[in-house]
Scaffold this motif. Structure first.
Motif, PDB file in Angstrom:
ATOM      1  N   THR A   1      24.188  27.600  34.982  1.00  0.00           N
ATOM      2  CA  THR A   1      23.548  28.383  34.010  1.00  0.00           C
ATOM      3  C   THR A   1      22.167  28.066  33.667  1.00  0.00           C
ATOM      4  OG1 THR A   1      24.619  27.350  32.000  1.00  0.00           O
ATOM      5  CG2 THR A   1      25.777  29.250  32.997  1.00  0.00           C
ATOM      6  N   GLN A   2      21.897  26.694  33.833  1.00  0.00           N
ATOM      7  CA  GLN A   2      20.710  26.257  33.644  1.00  0.00           C
ATOM      8  C   GLN A   2      19.713  26.553  34.767  1.00  0.00           C
ATOM      9  OE1 GLN A   2      21.293  22.120  33.409  1.00  0.00           O
ATOM     10  NE2 GLN A   2      20.616  21.984  31.234  1.00  0.00           N
ATOM     11  N   ILE A   3      19.965  26.758  35.986  1.00  0.00           N
ATOM     12  CA  ILE A   3      19.409  27.067  37.164  1.00  0.00           C
ATOM     13  C   ILE A   3      19.097  28.544  37.206  1.00  0.00           C
ATOM     14  CG2 ILE A   3      19.204  27.297  39.517  1.00  0.00           C
ATOM     15  CD1 ILE A   3      20.753  24.549  39.563  1.00  0.00           C
ATOM     16  N   TYR A   4      20.205  29.428  37.032  1.00  0.00           N
ATOM     17  CA  TYR A   4      20.157  30.651  36.907  1.00  0.00           C
ATOM     18  C   TYR A   4      20.304  31.571  35.702  1.00  0.00           C
ATOM     19  CZ  TYR A   4      21.333  29.448  41.867  1.00  0.00           C
ATOM     20  OH  TYR A   4      21.094  28.936  43.024  1.00  0.00           O
ATOM     21  N   LYS A   5      19.103  31.875  35.161  1.00  0.00           N
ATOM     22  CA  LYS A   5      19.157  32.441  33.811  1.00  0.00           C
ATOM     23  C   LYS A   5      19.648  33.583  33.728  1.00  0.00           C
ATOM     24  CE  LYS A   5      16.155  28.833  33.470  1.00  0.00           C
ATOM     25  NZ  LYS A   5      16.555  27.522  32.696  1.00  0.00           N
ATOM     26  N   ASN A   6      20.214  34.205  34.698  1.00  0.00           N
ATOM     27  CA  ASN A   6      20.875  35.574  34.679  1.00  0.00           C
ATOM     28  C   ASN A   6      22.343  35.394  34.776  1.00  0.00           C
ATOM     29  OD1 ASN A   6      20.535  34.638  37.133  1.00  0.00           O
ATOM     30  ND2 ASN A   6      20.792  36.542  38.126  1.00  0.00           N
ATOM     31  N   LEU A   7      22.836  34.120  34.587  1.00  0.00           N
ATOM     32  CA  LEU A   7      24.469  33.888  34.651  1.00  0.00           C
ATOM     33  C   LEU A   7      25.200  33.798  33.393  1.00  0.00           C
ATOM     34  CD1 LEU A   7      26.605  33.541  36.345  1.00  0.00           C
ATOM     35  CD2 LEU A   7      25.930  31.165  36.509  1.00  0.00           C
ATOM     36  N   ARG A   8      25.908  34.390  33.076  1.00  0.00           N
ATOM     37  CA  ARG A   8      26.712  34.058  32.070  1.00  0.00           C
ATOM     38  C   ARG A   8      28.345  33.796  32.250  1.00  0.00           C
ATOM     39  NH1 ARG A   8      22.180  34.384  30.982  1.00  0.00           N
ATOM     40  NH2 ARG A   8      21.123  35.819  29.231  1.00  0.00           N
ATOM     41  N   VAL A   9      28.815  32.799  31.867  1.00  0.00           N
ATOM     42  CA  VAL A   9      30.146  32.361  31.771  1.00  0.00           C
ATOM     43  C   VAL A   9      31.082  32.641  30.408  1.00  0.00           C
ATOM     44  CG1 VAL A   9      31.856  30.667  32.525  1.00  0.00           C
ATOM     45  CG2 VAL A   9      29.483  30.675  33.809  1.00  0.00           C
ATOM     46  N   ALA A  10      32.089  33.550  30.435  1.00  0.00           N
ATOM     47  CA  ALA A  10      32.161  34.045  29.178  1.00  0.00           C
ATOM     48  C   ALA A  10      33.883  34.254  29.234  1.00  0.00           C
ATOM     49  CB  ALA A  10      32.151  35.290  28.691  1.00  0.00           C
ATOM     50  N   LYS A  11      34.459  33.699  28.052  1.00  0.00           N
ATOM     51  CA  LYS A  11      35.923  34.274  28.120  1.00  0.00           C
ATOM     52  C   LYS A  11      36.210  35.718  27.530  1.00  0.00           C
ATOM     53  CE  LYS A  11      36.295  32.884  23.138  1.00  0.00           C
ATOM     54  NZ  LYS A  11      37.380  31.970  22.038  1.00  0.00           N
ATOM     55  N   VAL A  12      37.175  36.239  27.666  1.00  0.00           N
ATOM     56  CA  VAL A  12      37.584  37.615  27.348  1.00  0.00           C
ATOM     57  C   VAL A  12      38.729  37.999  26.493  1.00  0.00           C
ATOM     58  CG1 VAL A  12      38.850  38.032  29.534  1.00  0.00           C
ATOM     59  CG2 VAL A  12      37.432  39.910  28.315  1.00  0.00           C
ATOM     60  N   ASP A  13      38.600  38.541  25.393  1.00  0.00           N
ATOM     61  CA  ASP A  13      39.528  38.998  24.707  1.00  0.00           C
ATOM     62  C   ASP A  13      40.138  40.146  25.261  1.00  0.00           C
ATOM     63  OD1 ASP A  13      40.864  40.594  22.327  1.00  0.00           O
ATOM     64  OD2 ASP A  13      40.654  38.725  21.449  1.00  0.00           O
ATOM     65  N   LEU A  14      41.441  40.157  25.963  1.00  0.00           N
ATOM     66  CA  LEU A  14      41.852  41.146  26.871  1.00  0.00           C
ATOM     67  C   LEU A  14      42.487  42.235  26.051  1.00  0.00           C
ATOM     68  CD1 LEU A  14      43.832  38.907  29.324  1.00  0.00           C
ATOM     69  CD2 LEU A  14      41.841  40.302  29.707  1.00  0.00           C
ATOM     70  N   LYS A  15      42.936  42.137  24.485  1.00  0.00           N
ATOM     71  CA  LYS A  15      43.218  43.073  23.874  1.00  0.00           C
ATOM     72  C   LYS A  15      42.027  44.195  23.464  1.00  0.00           C
ATOM     73  CE  LYS A  15      46.022  43.102  20.228  1.00  0.00           C
ATOM     74  NZ  LYS A  15      46.435  42.744  18.929  1.00  0.00           N
ATOM     75  N   THR A  16      40.809  43.485  23.407  1.00  0.00           N
ATOM     76  CA  THR A  16      39.578  44.306  23.296  1.00  0.00           C
ATOM     77  C   THR A  16      39.044  44.989  24.852  1.00  0.00           C
ATOM     78  OG1 THR A  16      38.784  42.721  21.719  1.00  0.00           O
ATOM     79  CG2 THR A  16      37.081  44.135  22.760  1.00  0.00           C
ATOM     80  N   VAL A  17      39.502  44.344  25.650  1.00  0.00           N
ATOM     81  CA  VAL A  17      39.196  44.932  26.907  1.00  0.00           C
ATOM     82  C   VAL A  17      40.062  46.331  27.255  1.00  0.00           C
ATOM     83  CG1 VAL A  17      39.475  44.747  29.551  1.00  0.00           C
ATOM     84  CG2 VAL A  17      38.407  42.945  28.212  1.00  0.00           C
ATOM     85  N   PHE A  18      41.386  46.384  26.975  1.00  0.00           N
ATOM     86  CA  PHE A  18      42.089  47.321  27.294  1.00  0.00           C
ATOM     87  C   PHE A  18      42.158  48.291  26.013  1.00  0.00           C
ATOM     88  CE2 PHE A  18      43.786  44.003  30.246  1.00  0.00           C
ATOM     89  CZ  PHE A  18      43.796  44.766  31.152  1.00  0.00           C
ATOM     90  N   SER A  19      41.791  47.997  24.841  1.00  0.00           N
ATOM     91  CA  SER A  19      41.964  49.055  23.901  1.00  0.00           C
ATOM     92  C   SER A  19      41.106  50.325  23.934  1.00  0.00           C
ATOM     93  CB  SER A  19      41.381  48.262  22.414  1.00  0.00           C
ATOM     94  OG  SER A  19      39.709  48.151  22.650  1.00  0.00           O
ATOM     95  N   ASN A  20      41.876  51.321  23.527  1.00  0.00           N
ATOM     96  CA  ASN A  20      41.226  52.730  23.872  1.00  0.00           C
ATOM     97  C   ASN A  20      40.956  52.988  25.354  1.00  0.00           C
ATOM     98  OD1 ASN A  20      40.983  53.261  20.774  1.00  0.00           O
ATOM     99  ND2 ASN A  20      39.127  51.821  20.939  1.00  0.00           N
ATOM    100  N   THR A  21      41.708  52.240  26.117  1.00  0.00           N
ATOM    101  CA  THR A  21      41.634  52.849  27.571  1.00  0.00           C
ATOM    102  C   THR A  21      43.117  53.314  27.952  1.00  0.00           C
ATOM    103  OG1 THR A  21      42.381  50.862  28.554  1.00  0.00           O
ATOM    104  CG2 THR A  21      40.053  50.973  27.800  1.00  0.00           C
ATOM    105  N   PRO A  22      43.197  53.803  28.842  1.00  0.00           N
ATOM    106  CA  PRO A  22      44.630  54.437  29.436  1.00  0.00           C
ATOM    107  C   PRO A  22      45.385  53.241  29.956  1.00  0.00           C
ATOM    108  CG  PRO A  22      43.010  55.725  30.548  1.00  0.00           C
ATOM    109  CD  PRO A  22      42.252  54.634  29.624  1.00  0.00           C
TER     110      PRO A  22
END
Length: 326
Positions: free
Chosen positions: A148-169
């Motif tokens: 992430t220091q070398i590649y300024k366009n890279l993000r490493v992130a955790k994800v809240d899966l309840k938010t990912v799937f909320s309001n989707t089929p």
């Protein structure tokens, strides 16, 4: 050790691909670092050890945290910010690229980091997101902060899966835990439905974590490619945010979810939906505004990762990792 590797080449002829594989040289680290994006400061700090009793690692549940049993990493760990805390970034980015980890593994293999690095290196004007279901990344080798220091366009992130799937089929499939019942590959089922929800909500290109990118792909929009046989692959695809085809795919999965059937939420459903909508038995090139690319667009090679990967940071580690696995 030899492994099947997917090579992300966009619209290239086979001859062009061979030339690139022979002649390609990775850019210097200084060139790779040039970008319009800034690195979030939180990703550059390596905090103290995460306690092994962390509740986020104890038990799989229906919450938004780690959905599968896993052990906390030993040693230094990088605390990850949640994907949705970056909403202003992925909404305003000219192009998003997503890779994901769906098994709560805090220490991705060097092969995965090679794939992540290759996409960041070749697409400096895109935001590249490596999304982890683990809340932390093991940093015994300091690789993620280094990348992430070398590649300024890279993000490493955790994800809240309840938010990912909320309001989707797919919300009920996730919250009811249907994806991990009566099957031996729950992390694969989760990966299949997770990629759909992420791209539906954010828009962008999804790539499997064994994809090595050897040229810029930001020209690819609203596309999917044919794979072996007469099926469309789900290992690489791009859809704009809230694309109607993705919604149809998710709605079909909601009504016909088969967690015990391999690929039922991936290539099988993409092929069925687009065949039904556009009668693509003759392998038409477009369907509902979606480009159906030929199989040579994303090609598999039996080739050593260490020889193929042009990633300066992960290449050395990759050789040691392969040696240990052989």
């Amino acid at each position: 050790m030899r492994s099947a590797t997917k090579i992300l080449v966009g619209r290239l002829s086979f001859v062009s691909l061979v030339v690139i594989l022979i002649c390609y040289r990775g850019r210097s680290e200084n060139d790779s670092a040039s970008s319009h994006f800034n690195v979030p400061t939180g990703q550059l700090e390596v905090p103290s050890t995460v306690p092994s009793s962390s509740d986020e690692f104890r038990t799989p549940g229906d919450g938004g945290g780690c959905p599968l049993s896993s052990s906390a990493p030993q040693g230094r760990s990088l605390q990850l910010d949640d994907l949705f805390s970056y909403e202003s970034e992925w909404r305003s980015a000219p192009y998003n690229i997503f890779l994901q980890e769906s098994s709560c593994n805090p220490k991705p293999s060097y092969r995965v980091w090679c794939a992540v690095e290759s996409l960041a290196q070749q697409n400096p004007d895109a935001l590249v997101w490596y999304i982890m279901t683990s809340p932390v990344a093991d940093q015994s080798d300091d690789l993620a902060p280094s990348l992430t220091q070398i590649y300024k366009n890279l993000r490493v992130a955790k994800v809240d899966l309840k938010t990912v799937f909320s309001n989707t089929p797919l919300e009920d499939i996730y919250t009811a835990g249907l994806w991990r019942k009566n099957n031996t590959w729950p992390e694969i089922n989760l990966a299949d439905i997770m990629r759909l929800a992420v791209v539906w909500k954010m828009g962008g290109l999804y790539a499997d974590s064994d994809v090595v990118c050897i040229r810029q792909v930001t020209q690819l929009t609203n596309m999917i490619a044919w794979q072996e046989g007469f099926t469309l692959g789900s290992g690489v695809f791009h859809f704009s945010r809230h694309h109607p085809v993705l919604k149809l795919v998710m709605e079909y999965i909601k009504e016909n979810f088969q967690p015990e059937k391999w690929g039922s939420s991936g290539p099988i459903v993409f092929t069925r939906i687009l065949k039904d909508l556009c009668d693509v038995k003759d392998k038409k090139k477009r369907c509902l505004g979606v480009s159906l690319l030929p199989i040579r667009s994303f090609t598999r090679f039996l080739r050593s990762y260490g020889r193929l990967c042009s990633c300066p940071r992960t290449r050395g580690q990759l050789g040691r990792d392969t040696h240990r696995r052989t």
